[in-house]
Motif scaffolding. Structure first.
Motif, mmCIF file in Angstrom:
data_model
loop_
_atom_site.group_PDB
_atom_site.id
_atom_site.type_symbol
_atom_site.label_atom_id
_atom_site.label_comp_id
_atom_site.label_asym_id
_atom_site.label_seq_id
_atom_site.Cartn_x
_atom_site.Cartn_y
_atom_site.Cartn_z
ATOM 1 N N HIS A 26 0.812 -1.219 0.000
ATOM 2 C CA HIS A 26 0.000 0.000 0.000
ATOM 3 C C HIS A 26 0.846 1.269 0.000
ATOM 4 O O HIS A 26 0.303 2.375 0.043
ATOM 5 N N ASN A 27 2.164 1.109 -0.006
ATOM 6 C CA ASN A 27 3.054 2.271 0.066
ATOM 7 C C ASN A 27 3.277 2.855 -1.334
ATOM 8 O O ASN A 27 3.711 2.151 -2.247
ATOM 9 N N PHE A 28 2.994 4.154 -1.476
ATOM 10 C CA PHE A 28 3.060 4.747 -2.815
ATOM 11 C C PHE A 28 4.468 4.734 -3.426
ATOM 12 O O PHE A 28 4.634 4.301 -4.578
ATOM 13 N N PRO A 29 5.501 5.202 -2.686
ATOM 14 C CA PRO A 29 6.850 5.130 -3.275
ATOM 15 C C PRO A 29 7.259 3.705 -3.658
ATOM 16 O O PRO A 29 7.937 3.507 -4.666
ATOM 17 N N PHE A 30 6.820 2.712 -2.870
ATOM 18 C CA PHE A 30 7.146 1.333 -3.213
ATOM 19 C C PHE A 30 6.518 0.950 -4.555
ATOM 20 O O PHE A 30 7.176 0.365 -5.422
ATOM 21 N N ARG A 31 5.250 1.300 -4.725
ATOM 22 C CA ARG A 31 4.573 0.986 -6.000
ATOM 23 C C ARG A 31 5.243 1.675 -7.173
ATOM 24 O O ARG A 31 5.457 1.084 -8.226
ATOM 25 N N MET A 32 5.600 2.949 -6.950
ATOM 26 C CA MET A 32 6.317 3.709 -7.990
ATOM 27 C C MET A 32 7.623 3.009 -8.363
ATOM 28 O O MET A 32 7.978 2.880 -9.538
ATOM 29 N N LYS A 33 8.320 2.548 -7.324
ATOM 30 C CA LYS A 33 9.606 1.902 -7.557
ATOM 31 C C LYS A 33 9.422 0.659 -8.426
ATOM 32 O O LYS A 33 10.202 0.424 -9.362
ATOM 33 N N MET A 34 8.390 -0.130 -8.146
ATOM 34 C CA MET A 34 8.152 -1.349 -8.931
ATOM 35 C C MET A 34 7.810 -1.006 -10.384
ATOM 36 O O MET A 34 8.289 -1.656 -11.316
ATOM 37 N N VAL A 35 6.988 0.038 -10.576
ATOM 38 C CA VAL A 35 6.636 0.451 -11.939
ATOM 39 C C VAL A 35 7.897 0.916 -12.682
ATOM 40 O O VAL A 35 8.130 0.566 -13.846
ATOM 41 N N LEU A 36 8.733 1.703 -11.979
ATOM 42 C CA LEU A 36 9.968 2.205 -12.597
ATOM 43 C C LEU A 36 10.897 1.046 -12.973
ATOM 44 O O LEU A 36 11.530 1.064 -14.037
ATOM 45 N N LEU A 37 10.976 0.022 -12.092
ATOM 46 C CA LEU A 37 11.827 -1.133 -12.391
ATOM 47 C C LEU A 37 11.317 -1.872 -13.629
ATOM 48 O O LEU A 37 12.104 -2.330 -14.462
ATOM 49 N N LEU A 38 9.990 -1.958 -13.738
ATOM 50 C CA LEU A 38 9.408 -2.577 -14.924
ATOM 51 C C LEU A 38 9.790 -1.781 -16.179
ATOM 52 O O LEU A 38 10.178 -2.355 -17.211
ATOM 53 N N MET A 39 9.716 -0.450 -16.074
ATOM 54 C CA MET A 39 10.086 0.396 -17.218
ATOM 55 C C MET A 39 11.564 0.216 -17.564
ATOM 56 O O MET A 39 11.942 0.205 -18.744
ATOM 57 N N ILE A 40 12.398 0.085 -16.543
ATOM 58 C CA ILE A 40 13.827 -0.156 -16.774
ATOM 59 C C ILE A 40 14.007 -1.470 -17.535
ATOM 60 O O ILE A 40 14.805 -1.560 -18.480
ATOM 61 N N GLY A 41 13.245 -2.484 -17.136
ATOM 62 C CA GLY A 41 13.320 -3.779 -17.810
ATOM 63 C C GLY A 41 12.933 -3.673 -19.279
ATOM 64 O O GLY A 41 13.612 -4.233 -20.150
#
Lengths: 164, 158
Positions: free
Chosen positions: A97-112
């Motif tokens: 439920h943590n917003f920065p955590f969710r952002m981080k996962m989305v960003l990692l996906l974009m990096i991939g």
């Protein structure tokens, strides 16, 4: 969609998660490993990104840098991801439920996606272009995107610790 | 005395600003960690080369001239961001044994890196011809950097 919350609830009740949560030193120790691996991931891949942007080590070919740094990036990434998963497991619902955590996962996906596109499409054009003394625009764009996304990942990672 | 210095510092307007503007500390920490990434990657590659475990296609001399300038470039940024964090939370840092250990290790590794660079500048084959000494130097440097990052993270848990 209750699959993910249910998974989080199950995960944080596993013995690994419970052990990490109840220990005073395990979380910081795993976090230290996560930070150590992360700085190696970011530092090594940035060397390649800066080369793609023609900023650093212009005396060496992109292929050389690619071959030299990516083994570092990948091996460190495996460690960072495993340590990160353990940290996540200790309070899975909270992080989910943590917003920065969710952002981080989305960003990692974009990096991939950025990395996969570079490897599948752009990289094969790099060598020919380099012989003509050029770097394909697509490669420069991939490098720039990589740098920006990794900076954002580190920022989000740091922000997780400052949010509830 | 250090305690009263910390008390004074934490009441300056600069410190109060850092304490109250919520994004300053995480933002400064982000820059700090990004610079740690530059330093740690560069030094890990050089140190493992000295140990003889990585990058053997390149000479030590090539790696020193390619990597060490990044360390000297990032260090002023690390010191600046580090000072901002100290000003924001003086007693959390200055009275913290992990912080002190980190500074001691940092001072040591800077001296080691300067020695590596100086010896290499005088004789580019210096480290190639000193297998065990080079390996020991690389190992010491690597362990110190790992120690610096570890202590840095544990500051938050004291």
């Amino acid at each position: 969609m209750t699959v993910i919350p249910e998974f989080c609830a199950w995960l944080e009740n596993t013995s690994v998660a419970t052990t990490i949560r109840q220990s005073t030193w395990l979380f910081p120790a795993i976090e230290t490993l996560h930070v150590l691996a992360t700085v190696l991931v970011v530092g090594s891949v940035t060397m390649l990104d800066l080369r793609l942007l023609n900023v650093a080590w212009r005396d060496r070919t992109i292929r050389e840098i690619h071959e030299e740094v990516l083994p570092w990036t990948w091996s460190s990434f495996v460690v960072a991801a495993m340590a990160g998963s353990m940290l996540f497991s200790s309070s899975a619902t909270k992080y989910y439920h943590n917003f920065p955590f969710r952002m981080k996962m989305v960003l990692l996906l974009m990096i991939g996606i950025n990395a996969a596109f570079f490897e599948a499409r752009t990289y094969q054009r790099v060598e020919n272009a380099e012989r003509r003394g050029q770097i394909p625009v697509a490669a420069q764009v991939a490098g720039a995107i990589g740098i920006v996304l990794w900076i954002a990942v580190v920022a989000c990672g740091r922000w997780i610790g400052f949010t509830k | 005395m250090l305690q009263s210095f910390c008390d004074w510092l934490s009441n300056t307007s600069l410190s109060l600003t850092i304490q109250t503007v919520m994004w300053i500390i995480p933002a400064v920490q982000t820059v700090h960690i990004l610079c740690v990434a530059v330093v740690m990657s560069s030094m890990a590659m050089l140190d493992l080369r000295l140990v003889g475990m990585a990058g053997k296609r390149r000479s030590v001399s090539q790696m020193v001239s390619r990597l060490v300038p990044w360390v000297w470039g990032a260090l002023p940024v690390l010191l600046t961001t580090g000072v901002i964090l100290i000003v924001g939370e003086p007693s959390r840092e200055l009275l913290n044994p992990y912080f002190r250990a980190k500074m001691a290790m940092l001072a040591t590794v800077i001296v080691i890196t300067l020695v590596v660079e100086r010896k290499n500048a005088k004789d580019p084959d210096y480290w190639e011809s000193r297998g065990p000494a080079a390996a020991l130097t690389g190992l010491a440097s690597l362990l110190l950097w790992v120690g610096i990052i570890t202590a840095g993270r544990w500051i938050a848990y004291y």
